[in-house]
Design an enzyme around this catalytic site. Structure first.
Site, PDB file in Angstrom:
ATOM      1  N   ARG A   1      44.128   6.867 -21.385  1.00 21.35           N
ATOM      2  CA  ARG A   1      42.736   7.355 -21.445  1.00 21.35           C
ATOM      3  C   ARG A   1      42.705   8.879 -21.552  1.00 21.35           C
ATOM      4  O   ARG A   1      41.912   9.446 -22.298  1.00 21.35           O
ATOM      5  CB  ARG A   1      41.968   6.899 -20.212  1.00 21.35           C
ATOM      6  CG  ARG A   1      41.610   5.418 -20.222  1.00 21.35           C
ATOM      7  CD  ARG A   1      40.806   5.044 -18.993  1.00 21.35           C
ATOM      8  NE  ARG A   1      41.603   5.039 -17.776  1.00 21.35           N
ATOM      9  CZ  ARG A   1      41.164   5.397 -16.576  1.00 21.35           C
ATOM     10  NH1 ARG A   1      39.913   5.833 -16.422  1.00 21.35           N
ATOM     11  NH2 ARG A   1      41.940   5.329 -15.519  1.00 21.35           N
TER      12      ARG A   1
ATOM     13  N   ALA B   1      42.109  -2.903 -20.085  1.00 14.69           N
ATOM     14  CA  ALA B   1      43.372  -3.010 -20.817  1.00 14.69           C
ATOM     15  C   ALA B   1      43.933  -4.417 -20.625  1.00 14.69           C
ATOM     16  O   ALA B   1      43.672  -5.079 -19.624  1.00 14.69           O
ATOM     17  CB  ALA B   1      44.369  -1.975 -20.317  1.00 14.69           C
TER      18      ALA B   1
ATOM     19  N   LEU C   1      47.479  -1.743 -14.624  1.00 13.98           N
ATOM     20  CA  LEU C   1      46.758  -1.777 -15.901  1.00 13.98           C
ATOM     21  C   LEU C   1      45.263  -1.718 -15.591  1.00 13.98           C
ATOM     22  O   LEU C   1      44.779  -2.450 -14.723  1.00 13.98           O
ATOM     23  CB  LEU C   1      47.054  -3.071 -16.661  1.00 13.98           C
ATOM     24  CG  LEU C   1      48.111  -3.081 -17.759  1.00 13.98           C
ATOM     25  CD1 LEU C   1      48.137  -4.447 -18.428  1.00 13.98           C
ATOM     26  CD2 LEU C   1      47.897  -1.997 -18.798  1.00 13.98           C
ATOM     27  N   ASP C   2      44.523  -0.877 -16.300  1.00 12.95           N
ATOM     28  CA  ASP C   2      43.081  -0.780 -16.105  1.00 12.95           C
ATOM     29  C   ASP C   2      42.401  -2.108 -16.442  1.00 12.95           C
ATOM     30  O   ASP C   2      42.918  -2.889 -17.255  1.00 12.95           O
ATOM     31  CB  ASP C   2      42.493   0.318 -16.996  1.00 12.95           C
ATOM     32  CG  ASP C   2      42.913   1.713 -16.552  1.00 12.95           C
ATOM     33  OD1 ASP C   2      43.180   1.888 -15.356  1.00 12.95           O
ATOM     34  OD2 ASP C   2      42.961   2.610 -17.418  1.00 12.95           O
ATOM     35  N   PRO C   3      41.231  -2.376 -15.863  1.00 15.53           N
ATOM     36  CA  PRO C   3      40.524  -3.630 -16.151  1.00 15.53           C
ATOM     37  C   PRO C   3      40.269  -3.858 -17.641  1.00 15.53           C
ATOM     38  O   PRO C   3      40.332  -4.996 -18.113  1.00 15.53           O
ATOM     39  CB  PRO C   3      39.207  -3.475 -15.382  1.00 15.53           C
ATOM     40  CG  PRO C   3      39.552  -2.581 -14.241  1.00 15.53           C
ATOM     41  CD  PRO C   3      40.565  -1.605 -14.789  1.00 15.53           C
TER      42      PRO C   3
END
Length: 308
Positions: free
Chosen positions: A203, A40, A36-38
């Site tokens: 994204r 998110a 998971l992206d930072p």
């Protein structure tokens, strides 16, 4: 040893969460089943100690998201990290127009990953090259988007819903309130519920939806509400990791079950290919204990991984 679904907070990387779990559980053997992206939040599935053996079987699980797509502004990272690099006026949009565009993204397709991603080309991480001012030629990857549902069009991400019914993950007056990154401005925003296959970048989807609508766009917020059989409403807060029970390996594997006898279990553990009419991927158990994950062709079973 357990498989634990954690509610990842905003700004932490997935690796940060793994490090927290290692300290909390007193072990180095912790893995996760999908980054998971930072910026998110939501479900990050951790596998602890011997449960790291099941990571390979969970990475392909489908995932559900709530995505806030802001129109009229793009960023290099394609999300709210910024900075805004291009803006354009957004024409009035009807729900019918947006739904028609979203429908065009459902199904198998090729998606170009973000430059700011962990993908490697020629031994170089894309994000490292991007942060140094360069860009890699990232080939499009085959993905599947199962469902996209427009939950609304709002004048800004601030004006869009932040509270949801945890049973349905649709907007509600009371329920689970999510934390989104600071907005980069007041831009028209789509709230979209998405069910996607492995390897899909939300994204990139935000970028591509904007392009299909004729405007720059970025992902202003993202919450992962489900990974496989793990739902956000059942996820453990980060501070509760030390005492979290989680699920045993067998419960974590979302495949049909073959209940073996002693002979079948022994042959699978020996790496043999016993006769069986099953077709597809199965979990094999003996007296309720995990024996193996196998692939069947309708005639024989082939061991993918066995447990002693």
């Amino acid at each position: 040893m357990p498989v634990i679904a954690v509610d990842k907070p905003l700004t932490l990387t997935s690796h940060d969460v793994v490090n927290r779990a290692r300290r909390a559980r007193g072990t180095r053997r912790v893995g996760h089943t999908g980054t998971l992206d930072p910026l998110a939040t939501g479900v990050l599935v951790l596998c602890v100690d011997d449960s790291t053996k099941v990571v390979q079987f969970m990475e392909a699980d489908s995932k559900d998201y709530l995505a806030w797509i802001s129109l009229g502004a793009s960023t290099p990272t394609l999300d709210a990290e910024g900075p805004v690099e291009e803006t354009a006026p957004v024409p009035p949009l009807t729900e019918a127009e947006v739904k028609a565009v979203l429908a065009g993204f459902v199904g198998p397709q090729a998606q170009v990953p973000p430059q700011y991603s962990a993908i490697q080309v020629g031994g170089q991480r894309a994000y490292a090259v991007a942060r140094a001012g360069g860009a890699l030629d990232l080939p499009a990857r085959s993905i599947v988007i199962h469902e996209l549902e427009l939950l609304g069009i709002f004048p800004s991400v601030q004006a869009a819903p932040h509270t949801f019914d945890p049973q349905t993950w649709r907007s509600a007056q009371a329920g689970h309130t999510v934390t989104l990154p600071d907005a980069l401005g007041e831009f028209p925003t789509l709230l979209v519920w998405a069910r996607v296959g492995s390897g899909t970048y939300l994204r990139s989807l935000a970028r591509d939806v904007g392009a299909a609508l004729g405007v720059p766009a970025h992902l202003a917020g993202l919450v992962r509400t489900r990974v496989g059989r793990y739902d956000l409403k059942d996820a453990v807060p980060l501070d509760d990791l030390a005492g979290a029970e989680g699920l045993p390996d067998l419960a974590a594997l979302d495949f049909p079950v073959i209940e073996a006898d002693e002979r079948l279990a022994r042959e699978l553990r020996q790496g043999k290919r016993p006769t069986h009419e099953g077709a597809g991927r199965f979990v094999v158990t003996l007296d309720g204990a995990l024996v193996a994950v196998v692939d069947g062709d309708g005639e024989k079973l082939k061991v993918v991984r066995a447990w002693a």
